[in-house]
Motif scaffolding. Structure first.
Motif, PDB file in Angstrom:
ATOM      1  N   GLU A  12       0.766  -1.079  -0.048  1.00  0.00           N
ATOM      2  CA  GLU A  12      -0.187  -0.046   0.011  1.00  0.00           C
ATOM      3  C   GLU A  12       0.924   1.387   0.072  1.00  0.00           C
ATOM      4  O   GLU A  12       1.748   1.294   0.931  1.00  0.00           O
ATOM      5  CB  GLU A  12      -0.785  -0.076   1.234  1.00  0.00           C
ATOM      6  N   GLY A  13       0.523   2.063  -1.082  1.00  0.00           N
ATOM      7  CA  GLY A  13       1.227   3.436  -0.851  1.00  0.00           C
ATOM      8  C   GLY A  13       2.449   3.466  -1.964  1.00  0.00           C
ATOM      9  O   GLY A  13       2.901   4.753  -2.512  1.00  0.00           O
ATOM     10  N   LEU A  14       3.230   2.334  -2.350  1.00  0.00           N
ATOM     11  CA  LEU A  14       3.953   2.354  -3.423  1.00  0.00           C
ATOM     12  C   LEU A  14       3.440   2.434  -4.914  1.00  0.00           C
ATOM     13  O   LEU A  14       2.229   1.778  -5.095  1.00  0.00           O
ATOM     14  CB  LEU A  14       4.798   1.117  -3.228  1.00  0.00           C
ATOM     15  N   TYR A  15       3.860   3.055  -5.691  1.00  0.00           N
ATOM     16  CA  TYR A  15       3.618   3.108  -7.010  1.00  0.00           C
ATOM     17  C   TYR A  15       4.820   2.849  -7.965  1.00  0.00           C
ATOM     18  O   TYR A  15       5.900   3.544  -7.792  1.00  0.00           O
ATOM     19  CB  TYR A  15       2.850   4.531  -7.359  1.00  0.00           C
ATOM     20  N   VAL A  16       4.648   2.374  -9.170  1.00  0.00           N
ATOM     21  CA  VAL A  16       5.556   2.404 -10.222  1.00  0.00           C
ATOM     22  C   VAL A  16       4.784   3.164 -11.393  1.00  0.00           C
ATOM     23  O   VAL A  16       3.553   3.285 -11.753  1.00  0.00           O
ATOM     24  CB  VAL A  16       5.841   1.233 -10.813  1.00  0.00           C
ATOM     25  N   ILE A  17       5.591   4.083 -11.958  1.00  0.00           N
ATOM     26  CA  ILE A  17       4.902   5.466 -12.708  1.00  0.00           C
ATOM     27  C   ILE A  17       5.891   5.184 -14.187  1.00  0.00           C
ATOM     28  O   ILE A  17       7.120   5.207 -13.936  1.00  0.00           O
ATOM     29  CB  ILE A  17       5.161   6.631 -12.245  1.00  0.00           C
ATOM     30  N   GLU A  18       5.399   5.114 -15.328  1.00  0.00           N
ATOM     31  CA  GLU A  18       5.835   5.092 -16.653  1.00  0.00           C
ATOM     32  C   GLU A  18       5.380   6.092 -17.277  1.00  0.00           C
ATOM     33  O   GLU A  18       4.326   6.204 -17.877  1.00  0.00           O
ATOM     34  CB  GLU A  18       5.559   3.954 -17.360  1.00  0.00           C
ATOM     35  N   PRO A  19       6.201   7.312 -17.643  1.00  0.00           N
ATOM     36  CA  PRO A  19       6.033   8.273 -18.485  1.00  0.00           C
ATOM     37  C   PRO A  19       5.926   7.960 -19.752  1.00  0.00           C
ATOM     38  O   PRO A  19       6.633   7.070 -20.185  1.00  0.00           O
ATOM     39  CB  PRO A  19       7.404   9.160 -18.234  1.00  0.00           C
ATOM     40  N   ILE A  20       5.264   8.667 -20.518  1.00  0.00           N
ATOM     41  CA  ILE A  20       5.069   8.479 -21.919  1.00  0.00           C
ATOM     42  C   ILE A  20       6.015   9.279 -22.665  1.00  0.00           C
ATOM     43  O   ILE A  20       6.283  10.497 -22.348  1.00  0.00           O
ATOM     44  CB  ILE A  20       3.717   8.772 -22.634  1.00  0.00           C
ATOM     45  N   CYS A  21       6.867   8.444 -23.525  1.00  0.00           N
ATOM     46  CA  CYS A  21       7.963   9.117 -23.935  1.00  0.00           C
ATOM     47  C   CYS A  21       7.644   9.493 -25.703  1.00  0.00           C
ATOM     48  O   CYS A  21       7.342   8.626 -26.299  1.00  0.00           O
ATOM     49  CB  CYS A  21       9.304   8.420 -23.814  1.00  0.00           C
ATOM     50  N   ILE A  22       8.068  10.943 -25.962  1.00  0.00           N
ATOM     51  CA  ILE A  22       7.517  11.108 -27.239  1.00  0.00           C
ATOM     52  C   ILE A  22       9.053  11.451 -28.070  1.00  0.00           C
ATOM     53  O   ILE A  22       9.607  12.449 -27.698  1.00  0.00           O
ATOM     54  CB  ILE A  22       6.668  12.493 -27.026  1.00  0.00           C
ATOM     55  N   GLY A  23       8.895  10.312 -28.899  1.00  0.00           N
ATOM     56  CA  GLY A  23      10.260  10.565 -30.033  1.00  0.00           C
ATOM     57  C   GLY A  23       9.924  11.324 -31.154  1.00  0.00           C
ATOM     58  O   GLY A  23       8.977  11.049 -31.729  1.00  0.00           O
ATOM     59  N   ASP A  24      11.132  11.782 -31.744  1.00  0.00           N
ATOM     60  CA  ASP A  24      10.868  12.325 -33.020  1.00  0.00           C
ATOM     61  C   ASP A  24      12.398  12.322 -33.532  1.00  0.00           C
ATOM     62  O   ASP A  24      13.224  11.882 -33.044  1.00  0.00           O
ATOM     63  CB  ASP A  24      10.346  13.761 -33.080  1.00  0.00           C
ATOM     64  N   ASN A  25      12.506  12.891 -34.608  1.00  0.00           N
ATOM     65  CA  ASN A  25      13.723  12.713 -35.586  1.00  0.00           C
ATOM     66  C   ASN A  25      14.982  13.726 -34.682  1.00  0.00           C
ATOM     67  O   ASN A  25      16.261  13.394 -35.146  1.00  0.00           O
ATOM     68  CB  ASN A  25      13.709  13.530 -36.986  1.00  0.00           C
TER      69      ASN A  25
END
Ligand code: T46
Length: 188
Positions: A12-25
């Motif tokens: 309880e209380g722990l989180y794993v967070i995955e940011p969305i990564c925006i790739g471009d040239n």
């Protein structure tokens, strides 16, 4: 907005967070924190201090916590790879003494939210690792405390190669055992 995937941890209380990564040239862009997105996910806290450390392979920093000024920590790896561990030391918690470990790397870009009341530490698995984290309270040197990284009562599986000893700060070589902490906490 909506730039993160939040997964609740096994404690309880722990989180794993995955940011969305925006790739471009040119490369990539990602938001690494957003108050509104985190609040919507149930992580409504204010961070007051950011930290960054560089460690070489085999360094283990931890297991640390502040007693009177416990810190929530949002941790991530900018360069390299670490095995990051949070241990529940909240008195009365039904998961007291339980731990969760996460592999955080520059490639998986995972973040780990470790709430107040946990001991925290990490082991560097890559040649070196740059580790960055946000804290919900300030650093109080006199309030620092720790528990032994290899306490058998915690039985943390650190992904250490057989017989390999981690590189520790002197203070982490003499941390108290988990039983000492339990005794201390039961006195209050
Ligand atoms: C934590 C901290 C340290 N310092 C100074 C004190 C020393 O002169 C130097 C190294 O400190 P320390 O050896 O305590 O650093 P770590 O071993 O990485 O400590 C951290 O390790 C684990 C991973 C944690 O979760 C905590 O954030 C923290 O305890 O930075 C500061 O000036 N401000 C700070 O917030």
């Amino acid at each position: 907005m909506g730039q993160f995937k939040f997964t609740k941890g096994s404690i309880e209380g722990l989180y794993v967070i995955e940011p969305i990564c925006i790739g471009d040239n040119r490369g990539y862009f990602m938001e690494t924190y957003n108050y509104d997105d985190f609040k919507k996910a149930g992580l409504d806290m204010v961070f007051v201090q950011d930290n960054q450390s560089l460690s070489k392979k085999g360094v283990l920093r931890g297991l640390h916590f502040q007693k009177k000024h416990p810190q929530g920590k949002l941790v991530r790896v900018i360069k390299g790879e670490v095995f990051d561990v949070a241990v529940d030391i909240r008195p009365g918690s039904k998961t007291y003494g339980r731990w969760q470990g996460e592999i955080l790397t520059e490639d998986n870009r995972k973040q780990f939210y470790v709430p107040k009341g946990f001991a925290h530490g990490f082991l560097v698995l890559s040649e070196e690792a740059e580790f960055a984290y946000k804290c919900t309270d300030f650093y109080y040197p006199e309030d620092q405390d720790g528990i032994q990284w290899n306490d058998p009562a915690l039985a943390i599986e650190w992904s250490l190669k057989d017989g390999m000893e981690p590189i520790l700060a002197d203070k982490d070589k003499i941390s108290q055992g988990f039983a000492d902490l339990k005794r201390q906490q039961s006195m209050y």
